[in-house]
Design a protein around this motif. Structure first.
Motif, mmCIF file in Angstrom:
data_model
loop_
_atom_site.group_PDB
_atom_site.id
_atom_site.type_symbol
_atom_site.label_atom_id
_atom_site.label_comp_id
_atom_site.label_asym_id
_atom_site.label_seq_id
_atom_site.Cartn_x
_atom_site.Cartn_y
_atom_site.Cartn_z
ATOM 1 N N GLN A 30 0.834 -1.209 0.000
ATOM 2 C CA GLN A 30 0.000 0.000 0.000
ATOM 3 C C GLN A 30 0.870 1.260 0.000
ATOM 4 O OE1 GLN A 30 -2.735 -1.322 -1.178
ATOM 5 N NE2 GLN A 30 -3.915 0.103 0.024
ATOM 6 N N GLN A 32 3.803 1.590 -1.353
ATOM 7 C CA GLN A 32 4.333 1.744 -2.708
ATOM 8 C C GLN A 32 3.250 2.207 -3.677
ATOM 9 O OE1 GLN A 32 7.543 1.696 -3.770
ATOM 10 N NE2 GLN A 32 7.849 1.674 -1.571
ATOM 11 N N ARG A 33 2.017 1.746 -3.488
ATOM 12 C CA ARG A 33 0.908 2.228 -4.322
ATOM 13 C C ARG A 33 0.683 3.720 -4.090
ATOM 14 N NH1 ARG A 33 -4.372 -0.328 -3.509
ATOM 15 N NH2 ARG A 33 -4.909 0.999 -5.282
ATOM 16 N N ALA A 35 2.946 5.886 -3.120
ATOM 17 C CA ALA A 35 4.074 6.592 -3.730
ATOM 18 C C ALA A 35 3.890 6.700 -5.244
ATOM 19 C CB ALA A 35 5.383 5.872 -3.405
ATOM 20 N N GLY A 36 3.415 5.641 -5.867
ATOM 21 C CA GLY A 36 3.167 5.675 -7.302
ATOM 22 C C GLY A 36 2.066 6.663 -7.664
ATOM 23 N N ALA A 37 1.018 6.709 -6.852
ATOM 24 C CA ALA A 37 -0.079 7.652 -7.091
ATOM 25 C C ALA A 37 0.409 9.087 -6.933
ATOM 26 C CB ALA A 37 -1.236 7.375 -6.135
ATOM 27 N N ASP A 39 3.522 10.176 -7.381
ATOM 28 C CA ASP A 39 4.384 10.466 -8.532
ATOM 29 C C ASP A 39 3.556 10.819 -9.766
ATOM 30 O OD1 ASP A 39 6.689 9.999 -7.082
ATOM 31 O OD2 ASP A 39 6.958 7.950 -7.814
ATOM 32 N N ALA A 40 2.537 10.010 -10.049
ATOM 33 C CA ALA A 40 1.700 10.257 -11.222
ATOM 34 C C ALA A 40 0.957 11.592 -11.099
ATOM 35 C CB ALA A 40 0.706 9.113 -11.408
ATOM 36 N N ASP A 68 -5.786 6.166 -9.345
ATOM 37 C CA ASP A 68 -4.935 5.183 -8.673
ATOM 38 C C ASP A 68 -5.511 4.738 -7.334
ATOM 39 O OD1 ASP A 68 -3.001 4.949 -10.620
ATOM 40 O OD2 ASP A 68 -1.771 6.578 -9.820
ATOM 41 N N ALA A 99 5.179 13.834 -3.502
ATOM 42 C CA ALA A 99 6.067 13.813 -4.664
ATOM 43 C C ALA A 99 6.173 15.220 -5.231
ATOM 44 C CB ALA A 99 5.557 12.854 -5.725
#
Length: 110
Positions: A30, A32-33, A35-37, A39-40, A68, A99
């Protein structure tokens, strides 16, 4: 009889460790999800701020975060640089990530 108690105790400890490690692993996924959200969302806001994409920067960031599965909690655009924060639910807890996106800083030749 003592062997049975020892076996049951060992199996109980193994079960607790398995469940605990599974919860820690799920929390890491979760995070990492989130962090990806983040970043996007930051990239989408920076693209909108630079004109590379259409729309209002923070609105675009919110749309990407929502896609996301996260919620945008903060968005700041300074020139072409966007800084965002998102949170993502994980049971009763929240995974939070931030981010920053934009052009690289220009340094004077040295």
């Amino acid at each position: 009889m003592a062997g049975t108690v020892l076996a049951v105790g060992t199996m109980g400890v193994a079960a607790v460790l398995t469940v605990s490690l599974g919860a820690v692993g799920a929390a890491a996924v979760q995070a990492q999800r989130a962090a990806g959200a983040a970043d996007a969302a930051a990239l989408a806001a920076a693209d909108a701020a630079s004109g590379a994409a259409t729309g209002i920067p923070c609105d675009r960031a919110a749309q990407l975060a929502e896609a996301d599965g996260a919620a945008l909690t903060a968005c700041e655009v300074d020139g072409l640089v966007a800084t965002v924060s998102v949170h993502l639910g994980f049971g009763a807890l929240w995974a939070t990530a931030s981010a920053r996106a934009g052009p690289p800083a220009v340094s004077a030749p040295g």
